[in-house]
Design a protein around this motif. Structure first.
Motif, mmCIF file in Angstrom:
data_model
loop_
_atom_site.group_PDB
_atom_site.id
_atom_site.type_symbol
_atom_site.label_atom_id
_atom_site.label_comp_id
_atom_site.label_asym_id
_atom_site.label_seq_id
_atom_site.Cartn_x
_atom_site.Cartn_y
_atom_site.Cartn_z
ATOM 1 N N GLU A 95 71.656 21.680 -37.843
ATOM 2 C CA GLU A 95 70.787 20.824 -38.666
ATOM 3 C C GLU A 95 71.528 19.559 -39.092
ATOM 4 N N GLU A 98 72.295 17.209 -36.128
ATOM 5 C CA GLU A 98 71.106 16.427 -35.758
ATOM 6 C C GLU A 98 70.883 15.296 -36.765
ATOM 7 N N ARG A 147 67.209 25.751 -29.169
ATOM 8 C CA ARG A 147 66.122 25.095 -29.899
ATOM 9 C C ARG A 147 66.445 23.623 -30.153
ATOM 10 N N TYR A 148 67.706 23.357 -30.517
ATOM 11 C CA TYR A 148 68.108 21.976 -30.780
ATOM 12 C C TYR A 148 68.363 21.205 -29.485
ATOM 13 N N ARG A 149 68.748 21.914 -28.426
ATOM 14 C CA ARG A 149 68.884 21.240 -27.135
ATOM 15 C C ARG A 149 67.523 20.713 -26.674
ATOM 16 N N GLU A 150 66.486 21.497 -26.925
ATOM 17 C CA GLU A 150 65.134 21.068 -26.561
ATOM 18 C C GLU A 150 64.689 19.837 -27.349
ATOM 19 N N LYS A 151 65.318 19.622 -28.511
ATOM 20 C CA LYS A 151 65.004 18.429 -29.314
ATOM 21 C C LYS A 151 65.730 17.193 -28.803
ATOM 22 N N GLY A 152 66.584 17.376 -27.794
ATOM 23 C CA GLY A 152 67.273 16.227 -27.219
ATOM 24 C C GLY A 152 68.758 16.162 -27.478
#
Length: 345
Positions: A95, A98, A147-152
């Motif tokens: 978190e 990011e 999950r955060y990889r999918e956010k870029g």
């Protein structure tokens, strides 16, 4: 570059810090444990704090280019600490990474995520089935990363085999302690299984490749292990041979020993936990083809090389830790009733 190493006071953490410092990078360490390495103290920013503490995470991550997340509660910790550290702590870090737009977040997972599989070698896309709280928590932590990889975000996930080298004690202290005192060493089963290890220097090289190669190339999951290894009996015998007392690895009947160790673990008389004794007689090795192909990973040390390098360090530094015991990789584990068993070998 500026690196944040979580778990910087641990075994992998200090080896990584030395590796990165030798390459002139700026380093921040975040760890629950005081940073107490005289050779590197004062040359990095060491923050004593918990990855479960969002304020500590925010402070440690300021201005950081790359996070290398090695901090974890190991299998001998309480289940609640394993899940809160390995899952919630990882989520806190992601978190904040990011929010602060950190360039890369390298997550150090474990091959414990594969459980006790029915085939070898293991590949990165094989089924995940964690053994015990630690294995399960590592799978959940990887899910947070995905999950955060999918956010870029760029989040390389590294699954290392059991790694050893300077500063590593833990379960390997049993072998080294018995070897230095001129004892043989018991093995669950015949020892004809192949159990891949990894030298920590090779692991540092793999992590650095993930930190420096193109993001598109490294934003993936990689198994990391030794390329050269023989049977477990042969590899561990190399340490006894180096010790010079003419002692041998002693095979023991698998099923009775496993049941005995289950009982001793339940009674808290043995430091060996399920992941150790349930897999010790089984094949356990992963394919490193993907890391070789994509990262250009070239491990320098075989199992035997890594074990003997670690044993040499152990003998040279014995006075520094001979009266210490704990549950981390940096200190000997309390042998419990196994110290009595040592007399019979």
């Amino acid at each position: 570059m500026k690196f944040l190493i979580t778990g910087g006071s641990g075994f992998l953490g200090i080896n990584l810090i030395r590796y990165l410092h030798s390459r002139d990078h700026e380093i921040v360490s975040l760890d629950l444990v005081e940073f107490d390495y005289p050779d590197i103290n004062g040359k990095i920013t060491a923050i004593k704090g918990d990855i479960r503490d969002k304020d500590a995470v925010k402070k440690a991550m300021e201005g950081v280019d790359i996070v290398i997340h090695t901090a974890a509660a190991l299998p001998l910790y309480k289940p609640e600490d394993i899940f809160s550290t390995d899952v919630e702590g990882t989520r806190n870090l992601l978190e904040e990474a990011e929010r602060q737009k950190v360039g890369r977040f390298i997550h150090i997972s474990s091959t414990a995520v594969y459980g006790i599989p029915d085939h070898h070698p293991l590949y990165e896309d094989d089924k995940l089935d964690g053994v015990g709280e630690y294995g399960k928590a590592k799978i959940l932590a990887e899910e947070e990363c995905l999950r955060y990889r999918e956010k870029g975000m760029c989040i390389p996930i590294i699954r290392p085999k059991s790694f050893i080298g300077p500063e590593r004690l833990g379960v390997f202290d049993l072998l080294y302690d018995w070897a230095k005192d001129g004892h043989g060493f018991p093995m669950i089963g015949k020892g004809n299984n192949r159990y891949q290890l990894l030298d920590v220097e090779d692991l540092c090289e793999a992590i650095y490749l993930c930190a420096t190669l193109d993001k598109e190339k490294v934003n993936d999951t990689f198994n990391i292990g030794a390329k050269e290894f023989t049977t477990m009996r042969e590899d561990y015998q190399a340490v006894l041979d180096y010790a010079g007392f003419g002692k041998k690895i002693k095979p023991l009947p698998e099923k009775p020993i496993i049941w005995t160790l289950r009982i001793l673990e339940a009674l808290k008389l043995s430091p060996l936990y399920k992941w150790v004794y349930e897999t010790a007689s089984k094949d356990s090795f992963v394919s490193i083809e993907k890391a070789e192909r994509v990262l250009g990973f070239k491990p320098k040390y075989s199992n035997k090389d890594a074990l003997i390098r670690n044993y040499k360090w152990y003998i040279e530094h014995l006075d520094e830790f001979k009266d210490k015991e704990g549950v981390s990789h940096r200190v000997p584990w309390k042998q419990g009733i196994l110290r009595v068993a040592k007399l019979f070998f």
